[in-house]
Design an enzyme around this catalytic site. Structure first.
Site, PDB file in Angstrom:
ATOM      1  N   LYS A 191       0.618 -22.957  21.173  1.00  0.00           N
ATOM      2  CA  LYS A 191       2.188 -22.859  21.480  1.00  0.00           C
ATOM      3  C   LYS A 191       2.937 -22.081  20.723  1.00  0.00           C
ATOM      4  CE  LYS A 191       0.542 -24.865  25.414  1.00  0.00           C
ATOM      5  NZ  LYS A 191       0.502 -26.184  25.940  1.00  0.00           N
TER       6      LYS A 191
HETATM    7  C1  LIG Z   1      -0.675 -26.982  26.816  1.00  0.00           C
HETATM    8  C2  LIG Z   1       0.107 -27.801  28.130  1.00  0.00           C
HETATM    9  C3  LIG Z   1       0.074 -29.056  28.265  1.00  0.00           C
HETATM   10  C4  LIG Z   1      -0.704 -29.895  27.569  1.00  0.00           C
HETATM   11  O1  LIG Z   1      -0.161 -30.164  26.315  1.00  0.00           O
HETATM   12  P1  LIG Z   1      -1.116 -30.786  25.107  1.00  0.00           P
HETATM   13  O2  LIG Z   1      -0.159 -30.805  23.946  1.00  0.00           O
HETATM   14  O3  LIG Z   1      -2.297 -30.200  24.744  1.00  0.00           O
HETATM   15  O4  LIG Z   1      -1.333 -31.977  25.474  1.00  0.00           O
HETATM   16  C5  LIG Z   1       0.703 -29.513  29.443  1.00  0.00           C
HETATM   17  N1  LIG Z   1       1.388 -28.735  30.408  1.00  0.00           N
HETATM   18  C6  LIG Z   1       1.386 -27.367  30.201  1.00  0.00           C
HETATM   19  C7  LIG Z   1       2.097 -26.476  31.106  1.00  0.00           C
HETATM   20  C8  LIG Z   1       0.554 -26.799  29.209  1.00  0.00           C
HETATM   21  O5  LIG Z   1       0.635 -25.560  28.987  1.00  0.00           O
END
Ligand SMILES: *Cc1c(COP(=O)(O)O)cnc(C)c1O
Length: 393
Positions: A191
């Site tokens: 991210k």
């Molecule tokens: C990465 C992601 C999540 C989950 O995030 P985590 O921190 O890994 O639980 C949820 N929604 C979207 C759209 C994502 O890209």
């Protein structure tokens, strides 16, 4: 077969984060201080994140965005018998969080250009059981929050934003995550700001924030940091059955410095984005729709569409070809109803949400990371050209 565009030993890893000395030093300092759990660094990360988001309300750091979504739903009192409308073009976590809360996910299709929830499809999906709308700011592009907000207000629904792609996203002066009752963020390794694993809930309601904080640590009334501080031992009480969803200082140690570099990191990704836009336009790929005026697009994912009718190359062949050229690629996402679990449980079929289905079957995410140089981006473009052969726009 000709030589790959990049040598094997320089495989361009998709979503590789940029880790600098500051993060390394901060993690090391946490280890030397022997405070690894939830503590002062988590508190600082929460304050810094809230300040970055305009400073109003409350920030509660948790273990993941999935946890943030789950706790937001629980704190909203959403559970069995309730329906939550969301997008089929998302990571499974969005839908799983709804299911974990005991509620029923209901999908509404996306707009093909923005790839975000289509407000008209949302309105059409509302039933007497609908309690909330859970939009995802896909790739970092803000959803139409004016339209979704108006629908939520008209029908008395809650808005919970999945901001996993949307740390920097704004619409006008407003930050993603401040439109709804809750904004849920992810700091997973790929991210825009990372803590390894991690998430955060933004809310303007103090009681919701306190409840989420308690729910993130077993439903205890005091967190462990306060319990063992030098103010003396305090008994805790378990006031409800919570979860183990707390963030640790080891994670926050990374996040504090990542967040401090959020602006230059976005500038770098914007440069890579423009580089791709200028050079991929000549190929038979569909590049992303330009960001809307008056918005900040968080540039989390650069997605191209591989339409076999235009390219003569299937999406999956394109993925394989890029990997052969030592370029890491991703797919965001096969639409949720492509997966067997949801087909069996909800009788969903991909065809029921045709835009999300087509995007999911054509999309490829190219590497875009602050760890990349423009030379790396050139390698991606050359690889795409090689894989597509003579195919031209
Ligand atoms: C990465 C992601 C999540 C989950 O995030 P985590 O921190 O890994 O639980 C949820 N929604 C979207 C759209 C994502 O890209």
């Amino acid at each position: 077969m000709s030589d790959p565009v990049r040598p094997k030993e320089r495989f361009l890893v998709f979503g590789a984060p940029l880790i600098e000395q500051d993060e390394i030093d901060e993690v090391t300092a946490s280890m030397r201080a022997r405070w690894l759990g939830t503590g002062p660094k988590v508190a600082r990360f929460e304050r810094d994140f809230l300040a970055f988001k305009g400073g109003e309300g409350f920030a509660v750091a948790v273990a993941s965005c999935t946890a943030a979504l789950h706790l937001s739903l629980v704190a909203s009192g959403i559970g069995p018998g309730d329906e939550v409308i969301t997008t089929p073009l998302t990571f499974c976590a969005t839908v799983n969080a709804i299911i974990h809360a005991g509620a029923t996910p209901v999908l509404a299709d996306v707009e093909p250009g923005t790839m975000n929830l289509d407000p008209r499809a949302v309105e059409a999906a509302i039933t007497p059981r609908t309690k909330a709308i859970l939009p995802v700011h896909f790739a970092g592009r803000p959803c139409d929050m004016d339209a979704l907000g108006a629908i939520a207000e008209k029908h008395g629904l809650l808005l919970i934003e999945d901001c996993a792609h949307a740390i920097e996203t704004k619409r006008g002066d407003r930050h993603a995550g401040t439109f709804g009752a809750f904004g849920c963020f992810s700091f997973y390794v790929t991210k825009n700001v990372i803590t390894g694993e991690g998430g955060l809930v933004l809310t303007r309601n103090e009681r919701d924030a306190a409840r989420i904080r308690s729910l993130s640590l077993h439903g205890m009334s005091h967190d462990a940091w306060k319990r063992f501080s030098d103010d003396g031992y305090k008994h805790y009480q378990v006031v409800e059955c919570g979860f183990k969803y707390n963030m640790t200082d080891m994670q926050a140690a990374i996040g504090i410095h990542q967040l401090a570099r959020v602006a230059p990191s976005l500038v770098r990704r914007e440069a890579i984005w423009s580089h791709y836009d200028e050079r991929l336009g000549a190929l038979a790929l569909q590049t992303p729709t330009a960001p809307e005026a008056g918005t900040v697009h968080a540039r989390h994912l650069y997605t191209v569409m591989v339409d076999e009718a235009r390219t003569g190359v299937s999406r999956d062949a394109f993925l394989t070809g890029m990997t052969r050229n030592n370029i890491g690629v991703g797919v965001h996402y096969m639409s949720v109803p492509e997966h067997p679990y949801y087909q069996q449980r909800f009788q969903w079929r991909p065809e029921m949400w045709p835009h999300a289905m087509r995007i999911g079957r054509q999309t490829v995410s190219l590497p875009i990371s602050p760890a990349m140089s423009l030379d790396d981006a050139d390698d991606v473009v050359r690889a795409a050209r090689a894989v597509l052969g003579g195919a031209r726009a």
